[in-house]
Design an enzyme around this catalytic site. Structure first.
Site, PDB file in Angstrom:
ATOM      1  N   SER A  33       0.836  -1.210   0.000  1.00  0.00           N
ATOM      2  CA  SER A  33       0.000   0.000   0.000  1.00  0.00           C
ATOM      3  C   SER A  33       0.865   1.253   0.000  1.00  0.00           C
ATOM      4  O   SER A  33       0.628   2.191  -0.767  1.00  0.00           O
ATOM      5  CB  SER A  33      -0.923   0.021   1.227  1.00  0.00           C
ATOM      6  OG  SER A  33      -1.764  -1.098   1.223  1.00  0.00           O
ATOM      7  N   HIS A  83       4.494 -10.109   2.449  1.00  0.00           N
ATOM      8  CA  HIS A  83       3.570 -11.106   3.020  1.00  0.00           C
ATOM      9  C   HIS A  83       2.727 -11.823   1.978  1.00  0.00           C
ATOM     10  O   HIS A  83       1.992 -12.743   2.291  1.00  0.00           O
ATOM     11  CB  HIS A  83       2.690 -10.489   4.124  1.00  0.00           C
ATOM     12  CG  HIS A  83       1.577  -9.608   3.647  1.00  0.00           C
ATOM     13  ND1 HIS A  83       0.261 -10.014   3.661  1.00  0.00           N
ATOM     14  CD2 HIS A  83       1.568  -8.341   3.169  1.00  0.00           C
ATOM     15  CE1 HIS A  83      -0.506  -9.017   3.227  1.00  0.00           C
ATOM     16  NE2 HIS A  83       0.278  -7.996   2.922  1.00  0.00           N
ATOM     17  N   CYS A 132     -10.074  -6.360   1.642  1.00  0.00           N
ATOM     18  CA  CYS A 132     -10.301  -4.952   1.988  1.00  0.00           C
ATOM     19  C   CYS A 132     -11.763  -4.571   1.880  1.00  0.00           C
ATOM     20  O   CYS A 132     -12.205  -3.598   2.472  1.00  0.00           O
ATOM     21  CB  CYS A 132      -9.489  -4.055   1.064  1.00  0.00           C
ATOM     22  SG  CYS A 132      -7.845  -4.679   0.832  1.00  0.00           S
TER      23      CYS A 132
HETATM   24  C1  LIG Z   1      -2.175  -7.035  -0.806  1.00  0.00           C
HETATM   25  C2  LIG Z   1      -2.140  -6.092  -1.942  1.00  0.00           C
HETATM   26  C3  LIG Z   1      -1.748  -4.756  -1.758  1.00  0.00           C
HETATM   27  C4  LIG Z   1      -1.443  -4.197  -0.403  1.00  0.00           C
HETATM   28  O1  LIG Z   1      -0.234  -4.674   0.097  1.00  0.00           O
HETATM   29  P1  LIG Z   1       0.068  -4.520   1.680  1.00  0.00           P
HETATM   30  O2  LIG Z   1       1.468  -4.976   1.821  1.00  0.00           O
HETATM   31  O3  LIG Z   1      -0.906  -5.400   2.379  1.00  0.00           O
HETATM   32  O4  LIG Z   1      -0.118  -3.077   2.003  1.00  0.00           O
HETATM   33  C5  LIG Z   1      -1.695  -3.941  -2.857  1.00  0.00           C
HETATM   34  N1  LIG Z   1      -1.996  -4.399  -4.080  1.00  0.00           N
HETATM   35  C6  LIG Z   1      -2.368  -5.667  -4.302  1.00  0.00           C
HETATM   36  C7  LIG Z   1      -2.664  -6.115  -5.682  1.00  0.00           C
HETATM   37  C8  LIG Z   1      -2.463  -6.553  -3.242  1.00  0.00           C
HETATM   38  O5  LIG Z   1      -2.844  -7.805  -3.467  1.00  0.00           O
END
Ligand SMILES: *Cc1c(COP(=O)(O)O)cnc(C)c1O
Length: 396
Positions: free
Chosen positions: A72, A202, A325
């Site tokens: 993010s 992650h 989300c």
């Molecule tokens: C999970 C995800 C994010 C956000 O990543 P975080 O490390 O959880 O902030 C952004 N873009 C996509 C496509 C994701 O799958």
């Protein structure tokens, strides 16, 4: 009861190698990489070794990698930076798609409120945009194109290299949210003409709360977290060294095993898809061939995805209706709506995202439990009754 975890697009379990890699930085190598003394310099060396590993995995130089708190933050920084730099040259137009992750969409919405104009490309019913569509959306005042590498809900892989090539030719910066792609499918920022790319540990068996932004040399990057001179002044704050070490180890492992893992996942994925589509009035969302190895996304007519999830959970199956989300809100997925699915169909979605920790037994459990749950939910659904009585037409 055994847990069948098939929500790996939301997050993954850490791999043993990633956990081992982070351990030294939790206890023995506790220095601050910015400290000049020996303990600090030991940490600094580890930080740079991790940067080098990550750079190698996506084919860039270590200096082009900036560590962040995750996907993010990387998305926010890339987009906002390119937008504000564009505005300085009178370029206040951005091209994106309607089915980006909210980290991208909400950043763009905010920029719109600040006077930027965004073209959101429609996504075809197969979950793909074309490079030609990106090309026709680019204007003389376009500062940035941001198109995700692989979609987190329907798993479709966009023609990133072609989009990048067009952006290069037209002199427009190209950012891609590659959070679902890195560690899962080949990513090569040089060959794929990528200027900026977001990744997150992650999603490939590294620690949570750590990610990276790749920025091609020569492209200016703005700072949004002010403070110390970490990350060459572009992102202040003492580095999450343990998390970063886990990310490097996890990515290295994912890239080493990618071919074998993909083959294994595609087998499980296709068995799941074939099995689930035997349920009447069901439909696969997203293209089958241009698809992440571990992604299954299907809709079942006449049911609510949320109810399906709860009943699957009661059987030990942890899945998702789409993005983590949006869960909690009653709106159907913006991704499925962007693919043109009617609201009532989009409501009945199920996303299963596999990792190499899943087994054929997991697939069998899912294929055993799901049809009965779908049937149960349909039997108590007033919508299904109307469909069956012919009072409204079947849409799938
Ligand atoms: C999970 C995800 C994010 C956000 O990543 P975080 O490390 O959880 O902030 C952004 N873009 C996509 C496509 C994701 O799958």
């Amino acid at each position: 009861m055994r847990t069948v975890y098939v929500d790996n697009a939301a997050t993954t379990a850490m791999s043993d190698r990633a956990i081992e890699a982070m351990k030294p930085y939790l206890k023995s190598v506790y220095g601050n990489p910015s400290s000049l003394h020996t303990v600090g310099q030991e940490a600094k060396e580890a930080l740079e070794a991790a940067r080098e590993k990550i750079a190698k995995c996506i084919n860039c130089t270590p200096r082009e990698i900036y560590f962040t708190s995750g996907g993010s933050e990387a998305d926010n920084q890339a987009i906002r930076s390119a937008a504000l730099n564009g505005a300085m040259k009178g370029k206040k137009h951005i091209v994106s798609t309607a089915f980006e992750h909210h980290a991208v969409l909400h950043t763009l919405k905010k920029l719109e409120k600040e006077g930027f104009e965004v073209t959101y490309l429609d996504v075809h019913s197969n979950g793909l945009v074309t490079a030609a569509e990106v090309s026709s959306a680019i204007r003389s005042d376009t500062a940035l194109v941001t198109v995700m590498f692989a979609n987190n809900e329907v798993g479709t892989i966009q023609p990133v290299a072609e989009i990048g090539k067009i952006c290069r030719e037209r002199g427009v910066i190209f950012h891609t949210d590659a959070v679902q792609a890195v560690g899962h499918i080949p990513v090569d920022v040089a060959a794929q003409n990528i200027d900026m790319l977001s990744l997150s540990a992650h999603k490939f068996h590294g620690a949570k709360g750590v990610g990276a932004l790749y920025v091609k040399r020569g492209i200016p990057l703005r700072t949004f977290v002010e403070g110390g001179a970490q990350e060459r002044g572009k992102r202040a704050g003492t580095e999450n060294l343990a998390g970063i070490a886990s990310m490097a180890a996890a990515l290295e492992e994912a890239c080493e095993c990618m071919d074998d893992d993909s083959q294994k996942l595609i087998k499980l994925r296709d068995k799941l898809i074939n099995g689930l589509l035997k349920i009447p009035h069901s439909k696969l969302n997203g293209d089958l061939s241009s698809r992440l190895p571990g992604n299954v996304n299907v809709c079942f007519e006449g049911i609510e995805g949320e109810s399906l999830l709860l009943l699957l959970d009661a059987k030990g199956i942890c899945a998702s209706s789409g993005s983590a989300c949006t869960s909690g809100s009653l709106d159907p997925s913006h991704v499925l709506l962007a693919l043109g699915l009617p609201h009532e169909v989009a409501h009945g979605s199920l996303r299963l995202s596999l990792s190499t920790e899943n087994t054929e037994d997991d697939v069998d459990v899912i294929l055993r439990e799901t049809p009965a749950i779908v049937e149960y939910l349909r039997n108590i659904s007033p919508v299904w009754e109307e469909l069956e009585k012919g009072l409204r037409p079947h849409l799938i």
